[in-house]
Every structure is written in structure tokens, then in C-alpha cells.
Design a protein around this motif. Structure first.
Motif, short mmCIF file in Angstrom:
data_model
loop_
_atom_site.label_atom_id
_atom_site.label_comp_id
_atom_site.label_asym_id
_atom_site.label_seq_id
_atom_site.Cartn_x
_atom_site.Cartn_y
_atom_site.Cartn_z
N SER A 36 0.84 -1.19 0.00
CA SER A 36 0.00 0.00 0.00
C SER A 36 0.88 1.24 0.00
O SER A 36 1.82 1.35 0.75
N GLY A 37 0.54 2.19 -0.86
CA GLY A 37 1.27 3.45 -0.88
C GLY A 37 2.61 3.37 -1.57
O GLY A 37 3.44 4.25 -1.41
N VAL A 140 -3.86 15.59 1.17
CA VAL A 140 -2.92 14.52 0.85
C VAL A 140 -3.11 13.33 1.80
O VAL A 140 -2.98 12.19 1.40
N HIS A 144 -6.69 9.55 -1.99
CA HIS A 144 -5.67 8.93 -2.82
C HIS A 144 -5.72 9.49 -4.22
O HIS A 144 -6.73 9.40 -4.88
N ARG A 147 0.01 12.70 -6.50
CA ARG A 147 0.24 13.98 -5.84
C ARG A 147 0.60 15.09 -6.81
O ARG A 147 0.43 16.26 -6.49
N GLU A 304 5.86 8.50 -2.85
CA GLU A 304 5.34 7.75 -1.70
C GLU A 304 5.64 8.45 -0.38
O GLU A 304 5.16 8.03 0.67
N ARG A 308 4.04 12.76 4.88
CA ARG A 308 4.67 12.57 6.18
C ARG A 308 4.88 13.96 6.78
O ARG A 308 5.40 14.84 6.14
N GLY A 309 4.49 14.12 8.01
CA GLY A 309 4.42 15.44 8.66
C GLY A 309 5.63 16.29 8.64
O GLY A 309 6.62 16.04 8.14
N TYR B 22 5.53 10.39 13.07
CA TYR B 22 5.27 11.76 12.60
C TYR B 22 6.48 12.61 12.95
O TYR B 22 7.10 12.44 13.98
N ARG B 23 6.78 13.55 12.08
CA ARG B 23 7.83 14.51 12.41
C ARG B 23 7.20 15.88 12.55
O ARG B 23 6.49 16.34 11.68
N ASN B 25 7.95 19.83 13.10
CA ASN B 25 9.00 20.85 13.03
C ASN B 25 8.90 21.83 14.17
O ASN B 25 7.81 22.24 14.56
N ARG B 84 -4.91 5.53 8.11
CA ARG B 84 -4.28 6.27 7.01
C ARG B 84 -3.11 5.49 6.42
O ARG B 84 -2.87 5.55 5.22
N ALA B 85 -2.41 4.77 7.30
CA ALA B 85 -1.29 3.98 6.80
C ALA B 85 -1.79 2.84 5.93
O ALA B 85 -1.20 2.53 4.90
N ILE B 86 -2.90 2.21 6.34
CA ILE B 86 -3.46 1.13 5.54
C ILE B 86 -3.88 1.67 4.18
O ILE B 86 -3.68 1.04 3.14
N GLY B 88 -2.48 3.83 2.63
CA GLY B 88 -1.31 4.24 1.86
C GLY B 88 -1.15 5.75 1.82
O GLY B 88 -0.45 6.29 0.97
N LEU B 89 -1.80 6.45 2.75
CA LEU B 89 -1.73 7.91 2.74
C LEU B 89 -0.60 8.43 3.61
O LEU B 89 -0.13 9.54 3.43
N LEU B 90 -0.19 7.62 4.58
CA LEU B 90 0.94 7.99 5.41
C LEU B 90 2.05 7.00 5.15
O LEU B 90 1.82 5.80 5.23
N PRO B 91 3.23 7.48 4.84
CA PRO B 91 4.32 6.55 4.57
C PRO B 91 4.75 5.84 5.85
O PRO B 91 4.78 6.44 6.92
N ALA B 92 5.07 4.55 5.74
CA ALA B 92 5.51 3.78 6.90
C ALA B 92 6.97 4.07 7.19
O ALA B 92 7.77 4.22 6.27
N GLU B 93 7.30 4.15 8.46
CA GLU B 93 8.69 4.33 8.86
C GLU B 93 9.43 3.01 8.70
O GLU B 93 10.53 2.94 8.15
N ARG B 237 -1.43 3.24 23.02
CA ARG B 237 -0.09 3.81 22.86
C ARG B 237 0.61 3.30 21.60
O ARG B 237 1.80 3.02 21.61
#
Lengths: 309, 259
Positions: A36-37, A140, A144, A147, A304, A308-309, B22-23, B25, B84-86, B88-93, B237
Motif C-alpha cells: 500500500s502506498g 494529501v 488517494h 500527488r 510515496e 509525512r508530517g 510523525y515529524r 517541526n 491512514r497507513a493502511i 497508503g496515505l501515510l508513509p511507513a517508517e 499507545r
């Protein structure tokens, strides 16, 4: 916390199946699941983007309309804003600073207005490009879509904005004695090339701005420097008279200068081919293709990672 | 139900040791002053001035076709992030998510613009979800009718900023629910609108469940989880605390929350 008995995860209570003992990756492969993604191939990406063309267009039009929807005069500002802009620049550079340097008023005013509008097109495409991802994180992270739709859509919005400005520009040109002729047809290829160039730059800064949002703060200074060296308010040729040939040429192949000069050449009767550098169309084409292709690939490479924040 | 066989145990979503970070700033020390920011820039660290929030820590599970999975846990436990990760909207670390087709999140809010009319927002939202212009035209009337926006006059041609918050929420849900999905994820969408609209939307979600392969539902309402889900993942958590049939997990969860 009173829960001391449950220190771990309770396993899925499923009946044993033939898939027992497979790792996640093997299980995914067996049933044809994909990551995914993950970033699609470049061709696939282009295809996806084309599939979203209606969204891209609708989004740009929506942004354009939303811009002035609270104002009393409404969409009239689409034309009034560039008109006021031109008036301010004329007041400062035409009347106070006398930047025309030997150009007659009939040439200088359309020259200035064309320069301001054409440069603003590039400038605002880049500014909205910087924030295309970082300013739309909500979108974003919620939906989906390829981008690249966002920076492309914002450039398209600026193109539509410019078309309104062109109305003002035509009036100014005619008002100062440059009447519509065959050369006005050249406006179309110039705009098309400049749009490609702008979109390419917007894609590049969109990726950079997604990683470093601070770029949005820095960009206005870079753009203003670029504006003052591109000959928006003065003719590079006359300004650098007496300097060596190569300095003039270097300043003239600057993409912003190329598109401005081509537009002036197309529109203004008193602005002849002598003001253009040699091979000007080839240069215009080169900048457009190089920026667009380079920008597109550069943006796609991080597809991809946006969001990310 | 003769479908309860191995054929039915087709995985649709596989999460494999998934980590999401998440990062943020400029939140490292909590001191927001310019001098603090400068000193952070000068002291070259690995990542200057960036604070990491580890929202999901090593979650693994396999979801199968036909399952309706509830996600529970206290606020900030990583439920929405996991969804969101599922999608695919948030990239996995670290780790991976495998999916069958394109999972979609039931949420279209971000694409809508308050300055535009409801009408244009229906079209814009539909396009943003990847519907074609024809599909939208076909369903336009259904969307408007479902939202009930026009029950009190011709509101759909007014800008969305003139809507009450309830009306806006109803329109958003109606747009989002207009599309069919393979893997559908709903983030507390049931809590919008008045009672009449809530009933209508619950019904629509059951419909969507029938069409979709797998449904994920995030909710703090244990009753709606009990009504719609047959399996529950409990996150706490960022870690998967429990995974099992609805009744079992909810019993433990209620004990945990002291209810």
C-alpha cells in the motif's frame, strides 16, 4: 493500571488454515496483494495523472472562483487586480524612475505591462507550487490521487488567471497603437511553452517545499531578485549598452526574459526581432521541455513520501 | 451460509510490523523563540529542531474478505493513523502494509471548499475521490437527496460557508458515501448530524459493507462497534493490545476503561 494479566497481544482466534506459517510477504504474494502506498512506475504514474485530469481542472477552477467569492465585486477582481498592478508599476517605473530609456511611451507601457503579467505568471506558479503539498496536507492525508495533481492544478489556476490578465493586456496594447495582427497568433505557443516551464518549476519546488516548508518564506526574495535581473521594467539590450556581448546574451537566455521578450515581440508593433537573442524559439522550447520533464521525474521520485508530517 | 470455507479466508489487508512516525517541526524543546531555533540550527544534530512522534509501534495483523473490523482505544492511541497507513496515505517508517486493490478512507472533507456552492462541492468531492464526471452526474441527485440539504429550501446552490455545521457534516458524509469501495475505512463518521440522519447513515454504512470486501471502523461508541463489527483491534499507545472477536475484546476494553 490494573491490567496485569494481559501483558501481550492475544492471537487471532482463527481456525488453522493452509496459510499457517507463511510470512506476511509470502502471504501477500500468494494472494496477489500489493504494497500500500508504493510508488507506481513512471508510465503508470502518467496514466494515473491523466485519469485525474477532470479533478485537476475542476480543482484549479474551484480555487480560482473561491479566491474572490467574498468580495463585493466578485469575479471582476480577476481583471481589476492585474490592471491595478500594471498601473502601480507604470507609476513607479514609467513616471518616477523613467526606466523607459529611449523607448517611446507607446512601446514602453505595453512593454512594461507585458513584462509584469508574464513574470507574475511564473512567479505565482512557483509560489503556489511551494505550498502545493505542504499547504494541502489534509487533502494529501485523506484521499488517494497522484500527488502531482496538486502542483499541476495550481499552475493551471495561474494560467487561467493570466488569461484574465491578457484581456487587460490586449486593451493596453490596442490603446497604445499596437493593433491585432498575424503576429498575435504567436501568443498561443509562447503561453503553452511558458505554462510547461512553470509547471516544471512548480513540481520541483513542491517536492522541496514538502520537505522544507521554510522555502515558502525564502521564495519571495529569490523571485524578486530574479524579477529585477530579467528585464521586466527595462530592456536588457539598452540597459547594458557598452557592456560585453556575452553578459547581454547570458541575461537574455534567462527563461523569464525569453518568454517575456517573445510575448512582447508578438504583441507590440514597435518591438522588433532585433530585441530577441538568436535561436530564441529553440531556447524557449528547451527551457519548457527541460523544466517539465525534469520537474515531473523529480517530483515522482518522492511520490510515496508526501504526507509525512 | 455456505460460504464459510477456505475460499472465504482471502486476506485483503496484511500489516507487517508497521511503524509510523510523525515529524513535527520546531517542537523539539518547546522553546519557540528565535534564539532557540538558531541554536538548534547551529548545533548540527541528526535532525535539527524536529521532534518525532512514534504513533504506531510494530502493529501486525491480517484482515480477511467479509470482515468488519472495529478499531478501539483511547484518544491518541494511533487508530486514525493506522487507518491512514493502511490506505497508503501515510508513509511507513518501518514495516509494510499489503492490500488488495486500493483501500479508501471515508473522508472527503479536505477537498471541499467553503466558498463554493454545495453543488460544486459535490462535483469536486466526487472527482477528488476518483469518480468520473458521468458517475457523479448519475449519482448527483441521490447525494443531494441523501444529505437532506434541500429539505429546508434550495441550500445546495448556496456557498457551503452559509451552512450550519450539522448541514455541512451531512453533505460531507453524503459525498463520501457515494462511492463503492473494495476496502472501506470509516473514521467516526457515524457521529454526524441529527438522529434521523444518523440512522440513515448507519444504514448506508451497512450497505457499503455488503459491497465492500472489508470494512474498518474507528469509533468510541462501543454500541456501534458491537452492531457492525465481528472483529476488534484494540490499540493502546500505538501498540496492538488485543485482537479478537468483538465480544471478547470489548469485555476486556470495558474492564480497562473502568466501565
Amino acid at each position: 493500571m490494573s491490567e496485569t494479566t494481559h501483558d501481550g497481544t492475544v492471537a487471532v482466534t482463527a481456525a488453522p488454515s493452509p496459510d499457517e506459517g507463511l510470512t506476511a510477504a509470502q502471504l501477500a504474494a500468494k494472494y496477489g496483494l500489493s504494497v500500500s502506498g508504493a510508488r507506481p512506475s513512471l508510465m503508470e504514474y502518467v496514466r494515473q495523472l491523466w485519469g485525474r485530469r477532470h479533478f485537476i481542472l475542476a480543482f484549479s477552477q474551484a480555487k480560482l472562483t473561491a479566491q474572490y467569492s467574498q468580495a463585493k465585486l466578485g469575479q471582476l477582481w480577476q481583471v481589476a487586480t492585474p490592471l491595478l498592478n500594471a498601473a502601480v508599476y507604470f507609476f513607479i517605473f514609467g513616471l518616477i524612475l523613467h526606466a523607459s530609456r529611449g523607448m517611446s511611451q507607446d512601446v514602453y507601457i505595453p512593454f512594461l505591462v507585458t513584462g509584469v503579467f508574464v513574470f507574475t505568471f511564473t512567479q505565482s506558479s512557483i509560489m503556489s507550487g511551494v505550498r502545493a503539498i505542504s499547504g494541502n496536507l489534509g487533502l494529501v492525508r485523506a484521499l488517494h490521487f497522484p500527488r502531482a495533481s496538486l502542483p499541476v492544478s495550481f499552475s493551471l489556476q495561474q494560467l487561467q488567471q493570466l488569461l484574465f490578465s491578457m484581456i487587460v493586456l490586449f486593451i493596453v496594447a490596442i490603446g497604445f497603437g499596437s493593433y491585432p495582427g498575424l503576429s498575435w497568433l504567436l501568443i498561443v505557443p509562447v503561453l503553452a511553452l511558458q505554462f510547461l516551464f512553470n509547471t516544471g518549476l512548480a513540481l520541483i519546488v513542491a517536492r522541496m517545499g514538502a520537505k522544507t516548508p521554510d522555502l515558502a518564506q525564502l521564495m519571495p526574495f529569490i523571485l524578486r531578485t530574479w524579477m529585477y535581473t530579467s528585464g521586466v521594467m527595462f530592456s536588457i539590450n539598452t540597459m547594458l549598452e557598452g557592456h560585453s556581448e556575452w553578459i547581454v546574451r547570458v541575461l537574455q537566455v534567462n527563461p523569464a526574459a525569453v518568454y517575456m521578450d517573445l510575448m512582447r515581440f508578438a504583441l507590440i508593433d514597435g518591438y522588433g526581432a532585433s530585441n530577441l537573442p538568436p535561436h530564441v524559439w529553440a531556447i524557449a522550447l528547451f527551457w519548457a521541455v527541460a523544466a517539465f520533464v525534469g520537474g515531473f521525474v523529480y517530483f515522482w521520485k518522492a511520490e510515496e513520501r508526501y504526507g509525512r508530517g | 451460509m455456505a460460504e464459510e470455507n477456505i475460499q472465504d479466508r482471502r486476506p485483503t489487508v496484511i500489516a507487517d510490523e508497521l511503524h509510523i512516525v510523525y515529524r513535527v517541526n520546531g517542537a523539539k524543546t518547546g522553546k519557540g523563540s528565535a534564539t532557540a531555533a538558531l541554536s538548534r540550527m547551529i548545533k548540527r544534530g541528526e535532525e535539527r529542531g524536529v521532534r518525532k512522534v512514534h504513533a504506531v509501534r510494530g502493529v501486525s495483523f491480517v484482515a480477511y474478505r467479509g470482515e468488519a473490523i472495529g478499531l478501539i482505544g483511547s484518544n491518541g492511541s494511533g487508530k486514525s493513523t493506522l487507518l491512514r497507513a493502511i490506505a497508503g496515505l501515510l508513509p511507513a517508517e518501518k514495516g509494510k502494509v499489503y492490500t488488495d486493490g486500493q483501500p479508501s478512507l471515508l473522508g472527503v472533507n479536505a477537498a471541499l471548499m467553503n466558498d463554493l456552492t454545495g453543488e460544486r462541492n459535490v462535483i469536486l468531492g466526487g472527482l477528488a475521490m476518483g469518480m468520473s464526471r458521468e458517475q457523479i452526474k448519475e449519482r448527483y441527485q441521490d447525494i443531494v437527496d441523501f444529505s437532506g440539504i434541500n429539505e429546508k429550501g434550495d441550500f445546495i446552490t448556496l456557498p457551503m460557508r452559509t451552512y450550519s455545521s450539522g448541514m455541512a457534516a451531512r453533505l460531507r458524509f453524503s459525498i463520501a458515501a457515494a462511492k463503492d469501495h473494495d476496502v472501506l475505512m470509516i473514521d467516526e463518521a457515524l457521529a454526524t448530524g441529527d438522529r434521523k440522519f444518523q440512522k440513515r447513515s448507519e444504514e448506508r454504512i451497512r450497505e457499503l459493507r455488503k459491497e465492500a470486501g472489508t470494512v474498518f471502523l474507528v469509533s468510541h461508541n462501543n454500541k456501534s462497534i458491537r452492531d457492525t463489527c465481528n472483529r476488534v483491534l484494540w490499540l493502546e499507545r500505538g501498540e496492538l493490545r488485543m485482537d479478537g472477536p468483538t465480544d471478547e475484546v470489548l469485555k476486556e476494553y470495558e474492564k480497562f476503561t473502568g466501565k
